[in-house]
Every structure is written in C-alpha cells, then in structure tokens.
Design a protein around this motif. Structure first.
Motif, PDB file in Angstrom:
ATOM      1  N   CYS A   1       0.831  -1.203   0.000  1.00  6.74           N
ATOM      2  CA  CYS A   1       0.000   0.000   0.000  1.00  6.74           C
ATOM      3  C   CYS A   1       0.862   1.248   0.000  1.00  6.74           C
ATOM      4  CB  CYS A   1      -0.943   0.000   1.198  1.00  6.74           C
ATOM      5  SG  CYS A   1      -2.212  -1.269   1.115  1.00  6.74           S
ATOM      6  N   VAL A   2       1.875   1.285   0.833  1.00  7.34           N
ATOM      7  CA  VAL A   2       2.777   2.444   0.890  1.00  7.34           C
ATOM      8  C   VAL A   2       3.515   2.601  -0.435  1.00  7.34           C
ATOM      9  CG1 VAL A   2       4.882   3.325   1.998  1.00  7.34           C
ATOM     10  CG2 VAL A   2       3.018   2.379   3.400  1.00  7.34           C
ATOM     11  N   SER A   3       3.882   1.497  -1.078  1.00  9.76           N
ATOM     12  CA  SER A   3       4.631   1.570  -2.337  1.00  9.76           C
ATOM     13  C   SER A   3       3.822   2.174  -3.473  1.00  9.76           C
ATOM     14  CB  SER A   3       5.124   0.177  -2.758  1.00  9.76           C
ATOM     15  OG  SER A   3       4.070  -0.586  -3.325  1.00  9.76           O
ATOM     16  N   THR A   4       2.505   2.257  -3.311  1.00 11.13           N
ATOM     17  CA  THR A   4       1.667   2.829  -4.367  1.00 11.13           C
ATOM     18  C   THR A   4       1.638   4.344  -4.321  1.00 11.13           C
ATOM     19  OG1 THR A   4      -0.403   2.784  -3.109  1.00 11.13           O
ATOM     20  CG2 THR A   4       0.191   0.780  -4.336  1.00 11.13           C
ATOM     21  N   LEU A   5       2.150   4.934  -3.241  1.00  9.09           N
ATOM     22  CA  LEU A   5       2.153   6.391  -3.120  1.00  9.09           C
ATOM     23  C   LEU A   5       3.147   7.001  -4.095  1.00  9.09           C
ATOM     24  CD1 LEU A   5       2.095   6.667   0.774  1.00  9.09           C
ATOM     25  CD2 LEU A   5       0.213   7.166  -0.809  1.00  9.09           C
ATOM     26  N   PRO A   6       2.820   8.191  -4.618  1.00  6.04           N
ATOM     27  CA  PRO A   6       3.784   8.873  -5.485  1.00  6.04           C
ATOM     28  C   PRO A   6       5.072   9.166  -4.712  1.00  6.04           C
ATOM     29  CG  PRO A   6       1.655   9.988  -5.492  1.00  6.04           C
ATOM     30  CD  PRO A   6       1.603   8.940  -4.434  1.00  6.04           C
TER      31      PRO A   6
END
Length: 135
Positions: free
Chosen positions: A126-131
C-alpha cells in the motif's frame, strides 16, 4: 478408484480455502499461490477448495483426500479476516469432516490476513503505491 498407499505416497495435504466467486478469473491469485507453494513443496499435495460458487468445495475435496489415503490435512483460510464464514461456516464443515473421516487429522490455521507477516506485506505494498516524495 484410489490407489493403495505405498511407502512413497504422500499422506499430507495443504488445503487453501477461499470464498469462491461467480467469475472464474477471481480464482487466479489463489491458483498462483497454490502453484507457488506446490513448487516450494513438490512432494506435498497442495489443493484449493472453496466455500461456495466454485469447485471443489471443501467437503468434496476432503472426501477425495480421504479416498486418496491422506491422513493429515492443514486447512488455511485465505480470507483477510475472521468473518462469519471463518468463524461459523468453516468450523461446521470441519466438524462434519472429522466425524466422517476419524482417521484423518484436520488442522485449521487462522485466516491468512490475520498474520503479522501478511499484514506487513500488504502495508508495504500500500505504501509503495504512493507517489514518490509523499510523506
């Protein structure tokens, strides 16, 4: 008809138990998971079973495993949490199977989504999907 057990026959199985869906594509991640585990443990029977809408369902799979001479089964609910299906439906299915196949040991794990390592992997994704640069 099942073959008699030989000294080389696997007597254990791992059952990945999912909900099931009308859309066959829904099962793709579960099939991938099954293949990954089977690749890691080629001598073990790794099977998928479903609560509803897809086959095999758990009672039929356990019947087949018993006929194949499997004496120990680990059932892993591939659910994110302990909803009604895991708290009520699954225990009822397991209790019935234990009565039908008293020679078979059936162990049930917690829902996969309640395991800290699984939650950590989901959180990391989930965190890796952040810009980039988001704090």
């Amino acid at each position: 008809m099942s073959q008699p057990l030989s000294s080389n026959t696997v007597s254990q199985a791992l059952v990945l138990f999912g909900h099931g869906a009308r859309d066959p594509a829904w099962a793709a991640p579960f099939e991938s998971l099954q293949k990954m585990i089977q690749h890691q443990l080629p001598a073990l029977q790794v099977k998928l079973a479903f609560l509803e809408l897809m086959q095999p369902d758990l009672p039929h799979l356990l019947q087949q495993l018993a006929a194949d001479g499997i004496v120990e089964v680990s059932v892993v609910p591939i659910f994110l949490g302990q909803g009604g299906h895991v708290r009520r439906d699954l225990p009822a299915l397991i209790a019935q199977a234990r009565q039908q196949y008293p020679h078979m040991t059936i162990n049930v794990a917690q829902a996969v989504g309640e395991q800290p390592d699984v939650l950590n992997a989901i959180a990391q994704y989930c965190v890796s999907t952040l810009p980039l640069g988001t704090s």
